[in-house]
Design an enzyme around this catalytic site. Structure first.
Site, mmCIF file in Angstrom:
data_model
loop_
_atom_site.group_PDB
_atom_site.id
_atom_site.type_symbol
_atom_site.label_atom_id
_atom_site.label_comp_id
_atom_site.label_asym_id
_atom_site.label_seq_id
_atom_site.Cartn_x
_atom_site.Cartn_y
_atom_site.Cartn_z
ATOM 1 N N ASP A 33 0.865 -1.188 0.000
ATOM 2 C CA ASP A 33 0.000 0.000 0.000
ATOM 3 C C ASP A 33 0.902 1.239 0.000
ATOM 4 O OD1 ASP A 33 -3.147 0.688 1.150
ATOM 5 O OD2 ASP A 33 -1.632 2.266 1.192
ATOM 6 N N ILE A 34 0.536 2.201 -0.824
ATOM 7 C CA ILE A 34 1.365 3.395 -1.000
ATOM 8 C C ILE A 34 1.499 4.202 0.293
ATOM 9 C CG2 ILE A 34 -0.369 5.105 -1.751
ATOM 10 C CD1 ILE A 34 1.559 5.532 -4.215
ATOM 11 N N ASN B 67 -12.617 -2.919 3.702
ATOM 12 C CA ASN B 67 -13.636 -1.875 3.754
ATOM 13 C C ASN B 67 -14.578 -2.001 2.567
ATOM 14 O OD1 ASN B 67 -12.235 -0.803 5.987
ATOM 15 N ND2 ASN B 67 -10.896 0.380 4.659
ATOM 16 N N GLN C 247 -14.129 2.711 2.392
ATOM 17 C CA GLN C 247 -13.577 2.307 1.095
ATOM 18 C C GLN C 247 -13.353 3.543 0.223
ATOM 19 O OE1 GLN C 247 -15.915 -0.530 -1.207
ATOM 20 N NE2 GLN C 247 -14.191 -0.959 -2.577
ATOM 21 N N HIS D 113 -10.337 -5.063 -2.165
ATOM 22 C CA HIS D 113 -8.979 -5.280 -1.651
ATOM 23 C C HIS D 113 -9.013 -5.592 -0.173
ATOM 24 C CE1 HIS D 113 -9.980 -0.995 -1.486
ATOM 25 N NE2 HIS D 113 -9.317 -0.988 -0.332
ATOM 26 N N HIS E 183 -6.675 -5.346 3.229
ATOM 27 C CA HIS E 183 -5.473 -4.759 3.828
ATOM 28 C C HIS E 183 -4.841 -5.772 4.773
ATOM 29 C CE1 HIS E 183 -6.425 -0.397 2.958
ATOM 30 N NE2 HIS E 183 -7.653 -0.891 2.889
HETATM 31 P P1 5GP Z 1 -9.518 1.704 1.147
HETATM 32 O O1 5GP Z 1 -9.564 3.003 1.904
HETATM 33 O O2 5GP Z 1 -10.336 1.757 -0.140
HETATM 34 O O3 5GP Z 1 -9.862 0.507 1.981
HETATM 35 O O4 5GP Z 1 -8.018 1.496 0.758
HETATM 36 C C1 5GP Z 1 -7.450 1.923 -0.432
HETATM 37 C C2 5GP Z 1 -5.961 1.881 -0.250
HETATM 38 O O5 5GP Z 1 -5.342 1.984 -1.511
HETATM 39 C C3 5GP Z 1 -5.401 3.031 0.615
HETATM 40 O O6 5GP Z 1 -4.792 2.496 1.779
HETATM 41 C C4 5GP Z 1 -4.397 3.722 -0.308
HETATM 42 O O7 5GP Z 1 -3.228 4.087 0.350
HETATM 43 C C5 5GP Z 1 -4.121 2.670 -1.359
HETATM 44 N N1 5GP Z 1 -3.783 3.226 -2.667
HETATM 45 C C6 5GP Z 1 -4.482 4.155 -3.360
HETATM 46 N N2 5GP Z 1 -3.873 4.417 -4.533
HETATM 47 C C7 5GP Z 1 -2.787 3.624 -4.586
HETATM 48 C C8 5GP Z 1 -1.765 3.431 -5.568
HETATM 49 O O8 5GP Z 1 -1.737 4.055 -6.631
HETATM 50 N N3 5GP Z 1 -0.806 2.526 -5.273
HETATM 51 C C9 5GP Z 1 -0.786 1.817 -4.116
HETATM 52 N N4 5GP Z 1 0.213 0.949 -3.929
HETATM 53 N N5 5GP Z 1 -1.740 1.959 -3.164
HETATM 54 C C10 5GP Z 1 -2.722 2.862 -3.405
#
Ligand code: 5GP
Ligand code: ZN
Length: 138
Positions: free
Chosen positions: A30-31, A86, A93, A99, A101
């Site tokens: 994750d970035i 999420n 989300q 995805h 985590h």
């Molecule tokens: P969510 O909040 O939808 O559960 O998690 C999405 C996750 O995707 C976040 O933790 C965010 O840091 C990660 N993310 C978003 N864009 C990118 C990307 O371009 N590359 C990577 N490696 N992670 C990303």
């Protein structure tokens, strides 16, 4: 899906730090690196989230979770991991390609806090609710 960040990561249009890949899934860092080693496991098939996931995709995706989580834990020497998923905006989300985590945990002050509000159980209400949910399981 063209405008999906994670589909673009799968196709290689957007670079990522891959930790595992096979025909069905991709895992990459994750970035934001909430903690060191924070990893995302995603199905290669574009699906919005678990609420729209078919059983086959779930099987292919979630069956890889122990393998990837164990590797993340071993590599980072974390004391444990949180597995977080999420579904929809209200649940946090932000990327609408399913995805999971994998968040390594090192100590109580590593910046993550998960708190659940507790309520006094009303067992009659619980029985009714369980029954209502049972009827929705197909
Ligand atoms: P969510 O909040 O939808 O559960 O998690 C999405 C996750 O995707 C976040 O933790 C965010 O840091 C990660 N993310 C978003 N864009 C990118 C990307 O371009 N590359 C990577 N490696 N992670 C990303
Ligand atoms: Zn996608």
């Amino acid at each position: 899906m063209d405008n999906c960040i994670f589909c673009q990561i799968i196709s290689g249009q957007i670079p990522s730090s891959k930790v595992y890949e096979d025909d069905d899934v991709l895992a990459f860092l994750d970035i934001t690196q909430t903690t060191k080693g924070h990893t995302l496991l995603i199905p290669k098939k574009h699906v919005r989230n678990v609420l729209e996931m078919d059983e086959k995709t779930a099987e292919k995706t979630f069956s890889k979770l122990p393998k990837v989580a164990k590797a993340v834990q071993k590599a980072t020497k974390a004391k444990g991991v949180n597995i977080i998923n999420n579904n929809e905006e209200i649940a946090g989300q932000t990327v609408f390609h399913a995805h999971i985590h994998i968040v390594p945990r090192f100590d109580e002050k590593d910046g993550i806090s998960i708190n659940y509000t507790t309520h006094e159980p009303d067992f009659e209400e619980l029985a009714q609710l369980a029954n209502t949910i049972q009827k929705e399981v197909d």
